[in-house]
Design an enzyme around this catalytic site. Structure first.
Site, PDB file in Angstrom:
ATOM      1  N   GLU A  33      -6.261  -1.097   7.996  1.00 11.38           N
ATOM      2  CA  GLU A  33      -4.977  -0.417   8.118  1.00 11.38           C
ATOM      3  C   GLU A  33      -5.197   1.090   8.009  1.00 11.38           C
ATOM      4  OE1 GLU A  33      -1.618  -1.715   5.845  1.00 11.38           O
ATOM      5  OE2 GLU A  33      -1.839  -3.797   6.488  1.00 11.38           O
ATOM      6  N   HIS A  97       2.212   3.484   9.086  1.00 10.76           N
ATOM      7  CA  HIS A  97       0.973   2.756   8.840  1.00 10.76           C
ATOM      8  C   HIS A  97       0.833   1.635   9.860  1.00 10.76           C
ATOM      9  CE1 HIS A  97       3.631   0.055   6.535  1.00 10.76           C
ATOM     10  NE2 HIS A  97       2.680  -0.861   6.605  1.00 10.76           N
ATOM     11  N   HIS A  99      -0.430  -2.416  11.032  1.00 10.12           N
ATOM     12  CA  HIS A  99      -0.539  -3.811  10.607  1.00 10.12           C
ATOM     13  C   HIS A  99      -1.350  -4.563  11.660  1.00 10.12           C
ATOM     14  CE1 HIS A  99       3.124  -4.681   7.748  1.00 10.12           C
ATOM     15  NE2 HIS A  99       2.322  -3.751   7.260  1.00 10.12           N
ATOM     16  N   ASP A 110       5.714  -3.175   1.456  1.00 15.30           N
ATOM     17  CA  ASP A 110       6.132  -2.033   2.274  1.00 15.30           C
ATOM     18  C   ASP A 110       7.549  -1.598   1.912  1.00 15.30           C
ATOM     19  OD1 ASP A 110       3.740  -2.036   3.737  1.00 15.30           O
ATOM     20  OD2 ASP A 110       4.571  -3.323   5.312  1.00 15.30           O
TER      21      ASP A 110
END
Length: 156
Positions: A33, A97, A99, A110
């Site tokens: 990630e 971010h 995934h 999150d």
């Protein structure tokens, strides 16, 4: 890439920012990630907001296959520098971010972290944005600082 904020406002992600986000799609089985912050501007005489830049992952960030934690200080230094260099027109707009899933959705972790960001960020806007980069799709959520509500945005 544009997303509807409300009935008369758009969140626009610039080609430059989109290019960086796409670099960090987790298409390989060992890809970790990645993440950073969203930087951009509020368009005068409209309700539109433009994400001009995103920070890349940095040396002190924690990156794992299913986890990312940014080093707040490293990314904040960039936010502060760009704010000063732009005479206050380049603003912190939120977080991003990746995934390792085709169509990303936020985990409970999150959501918890986003709510912390919403509660503790000092800025003029009532809205902060959260992007998750999936392997095929990039999706955006908006968080309201007054209600702490987070909802998925619609691409348009």
């Amino acid at each position: 890439m544009n997303f509807r904020i409300d009935s008369d406002g758009l969140l626009k992600i610039s080609e430059k920012a989109l290019s960086v986000l796409q670099q960090y799609r987790q298409v390989g089985s060992r890809d970790k990630e990645a993440g950073g912050v969203l930087l951009g501007r509020y368009i005068q005489s409209s309700r539109d907001i433009v994400v001009d830049l995103v920070t890349h992952p940095m040396k002190h960030d924690i990156r794992k296959r299913y986890f990312f934690k940014k080093c707040r200080e490293d990314h904040q230094n960039i936010v502060q520098t760009l704010w000063e260099e732009s005479d206050g027109t380049c603003n912190y707009l939120g977080e991003w971010h990746s995934h390792p899933e085709t169509f990303p959705s936020p985990s409970s972790h999150d959501i918890k972290e986003w709510k912390k960001v919403i509660e503790h960020t000092i800025c003029d806007s009532d809205k902060l944005f959260f992007i998750i980069v999936g392997t095929k799709s990039i999706d955006v959520w908006v968080g309201c600082r007054t209600s702490l509500e987070i909802k998925k945005m619609i691409r348009c």
